[in-house]
Enzyme design. Structure first.
Site, PDB file in Angstrom:
ATOM      1  N   ARG A 104       0.879  -1.185   0.000  1.00  0.00           N
ATOM      2  CA  ARG A 104       0.000   0.000   0.000  1.00  0.00           C
ATOM      3  C   ARG A 104       0.904   1.220   0.000  1.00  0.00           C
ATOM      4  O   ARG A 104       1.661   1.435   0.951  1.00  0.00           O
ATOM      5  CB  ARG A 104      -0.913   0.000   1.214  1.00  0.00           C
ATOM      6  CG  ARG A 104      -1.558   1.343   1.445  1.00  0.00           C
ATOM      7  CD  ARG A 104      -2.719   1.306   2.384  1.00  0.00           C
ATOM      8  NE  ARG A 104      -3.860   0.652   1.773  1.00  0.00           N
ATOM      9  CZ  ARG A 104      -5.096   0.689   2.267  1.00  0.00           C
ATOM     10  NH1 ARG A 104      -5.335   1.335   3.393  1.00  0.00           N
ATOM     11  NH2 ARG A 104      -6.079   0.087   1.651  1.00  0.00           N
ATOM     12  N   HIS A 131      -6.948   0.918  -6.757  1.00  0.00           N
ATOM     13  CA  HIS A 131      -7.222   0.017  -5.628  1.00  0.00           C
ATOM     14  C   HIS A 131      -7.872  -1.260  -6.197  1.00  0.00           C
ATOM     15  O   HIS A 131      -9.061  -1.519  -5.991  1.00  0.00           O
ATOM     16  CB  HIS A 131      -8.153   0.718  -4.637  1.00  0.00           C
ATOM     17  CG  HIS A 131      -8.162   0.108  -3.264  1.00  0.00           C
ATOM     18  ND1 HIS A 131      -7.437  -1.026  -2.925  1.00  0.00           N
ATOM     19  CD2 HIS A 131      -8.818   0.475  -2.127  1.00  0.00           C
ATOM     20  CE1 HIS A 131      -7.656  -1.313  -1.657  1.00  0.00           C
ATOM     21  NE2 HIS A 131      -8.491  -0.426  -1.144  1.00  0.00           N
ATOM     22  N   GLN A 134      -9.889  -3.817  -3.988  1.00  0.00           N
ATOM     23  CA  GLN A 134     -11.207  -3.316  -3.615  1.00  0.00           C
ATOM     24  C   GLN A 134     -12.204  -3.580  -4.745  1.00  0.00           C
ATOM     25  O   GLN A 134     -13.318  -4.064  -4.515  1.00  0.00           O
ATOM     26  CB  GLN A 134     -11.130  -1.812  -3.322  1.00  0.00           C
ATOM     27  CG  GLN A 134     -12.447  -1.221  -2.855  1.00  0.00           C
ATOM     28  CD  GLN A 134     -12.878  -1.757  -1.514  1.00  0.00           C
ATOM     29  OE1 GLN A 134     -12.108  -1.722  -0.560  1.00  0.00           O
ATOM     30  NE2 GLN A 134     -14.102  -2.261  -1.415  1.00  0.00           N
TER      31      GLN A 134
HETATM   32  N1   CP Z   1     -11.223  -0.275   1.877  1.00  0.00           N
HETATM   33  C1   CP Z   1      -9.974  -0.334   2.381  1.00  0.00           C
HETATM   34  O1   CP Z   1      -8.999  -0.533   1.662  1.00  0.00           O
HETATM   35  O2   CP Z   1      -9.898  -0.191   3.728  1.00  0.00           O
HETATM   36  P1   CP Z   1      -8.541   0.041   4.569  1.00  0.00           P
HETATM   37  O3   CP Z   1      -7.998   1.381   4.148  1.00  0.00           O
HETATM   38  O4   CP Z   1      -8.980   0.021   6.002  1.00  0.00           O
HETATM   39  O5   CP Z   1      -7.585  -1.058   4.244  1.00  0.00           O
HETATM   40  N1  NVA Z   2      -9.826   6.708  -1.582  1.00  0.00           N
HETATM   41  C1  NVA Z   2      -9.492   6.249  -0.254  1.00  0.00           C
HETATM   42  C2  NVA Z   2      -9.716   4.774  -0.147  1.00  0.00           C
HETATM   43  C3  NVA Z   2      -9.411   4.179   1.191  1.00  0.00           C
HETATM   44  C4  NVA Z   2      -9.609   2.693   1.231  1.00  0.00           C
HETATM   45  C5  NVA Z   2      -8.061   6.611   0.071  1.00  0.00           C
HETATM   46  O1  NVA Z   2      -7.188   6.458  -0.792  1.00  0.00           O
HETATM   47  O2  NVA Z   2      -7.810   7.073   1.188  1.00  0.00           O
END
Ligand code: CP
Ligand code: NVA
Length: 303
Positions: A104, A131, A134
């Protein structure tokens, strides 16, 4: 040849269906009491986090454990990716210890670089651009609830961010129609939109949330301020006024419309608590399906 999951654009529709089918199979069997700890017995996954996480961290860690493997959490302060050591060297070192890397990151180029230099599979656990995990969990959720994907209208209300970009890629591959209502300057990535349209996908960029919500099968939203954009939070709060998924907006969609959010949610901003807890909401099914979808990805990539 090792395979990565950096972007869904690199996976064919058939391969994405393969992930969804395996995920549904693992979920069904697990519910019936089966264990799958033979699938990745003795395998390890390094999880690099430059940003915070609840779902991604827990679902990958639990997923590896359920598949018989082990997951190693490397937080922002642990390896200081790109600061203490170059991304290339981190990728080359980790490849000597583990069977896969999930990362991440802020800049998307960081996960691309990890994938380029690692000799083990790299999975994008969210970048500023995408993402994909997701979007896979979301497609699994929609498929479970609607028993089909092709031709459904997914209306995204709010920021054209990483989640929106990956949903566009997923919709383009699987035949859903994508619409976004966003303020000017917050459109999804133009290259991703262009590539989706070049594949024959319907991608509409609108300003009016009501127009987007009309007859939608899915109303999807995400935070107005993503991780890394905190300095803009106040400006964004003003700019996104009116881009809230609430019961009024939901009443314009199809009666069986799914309300979706990747979470975490800021209730009262991009979504009301009422809409998030309405009978149409599947937000916690989405969260659960992160586990099942990623177990399928891990089983395919790390086996
Ligand atoms: N939706 C998602 O990726 O959640 P987190 O940021 O908690 O991992
Ligand atoms: N768009 C958000 C998604 C979090 C899961 C972010 O990048 O913070």
């Amino acid at each position: 040849m090792k395979r990565d999951l950096v972007s869904l654009a690199d996976w064919s529709a058939e391969e994405i269906w393969g992930i969804l089918e395996l995920a549904a199979h693992l979920k069904r069997e697990q519910r019936a009491g089966a264990r799958h700890d033979h699938l990745l017995r003795g395998k390890t996954l390094a999880m690099i986090f430059q940003k915070p996480s609840l779902r991604t961290r827990v679902s990958f860690e639990v997923g590896m454990w359920q598949l018989g493997g082990y997951a190693l959490y490397l937080g922002p302060e642990d390896i200081k990716l790109g600061k203490r050591e170059s991304v290339e060297d981190v990728a080359l070192n980790l490849s000597r210890y583990v069977d896969g890397i999930m990362a991440r990151v802020f800049g998307h180029e960081v996960v691309e670089e990890l994938a380029r230099f690692a000799t083990v599979p790299v999975i994008n656990g969210l970048s500023d651009l995408l993402h994909p995990c997701q979007a896979l969990a979301d497609m699994l959720t929609i498929w479970e609830k609607k028993r089909r994907l092709e031709g459904l209208i997914l209306a995204f209300i709010g920021d054209g961010n990483n989640v929106a970009n990956s949903l566009i890629e997923a919709c383009a591959k699987l035949g859903l129609h994508f619409r976004i209502a966003c303020p000017e300057g917050h459109e999804p990535n133009p290259r991703i939109v262009e590539e989706a349209r070049a594949q024959g996908a319907q991608v509409a960029i609108l300003r009016d949330p009501k127009e987007a919500a009309k007859n939608a099968d899915i109303l999807y939203t995400d935070v107005w301020t993503s991780m890394g954009q905190e300095a803009e939070a106040e400006i964004r709060r003003k700019k996104f006024q009116g881009y809230t998924v609430d019961m009024d907006l939901l009443s314009l969609a199809k009666p069986d419309c799914l309300v979706m959010h990747c979470l975490p949610a800021h209730y009262g901003e991009e979504i009301t608590y009422e809409a998030a807890r309405s009978k149409n909401s599947v937000i916690f099914d989405q969260a659960e399906n992160r586990l099942h979808a990623q177990k399928a990805v891990l089983a395919i990539l790390l086996r």
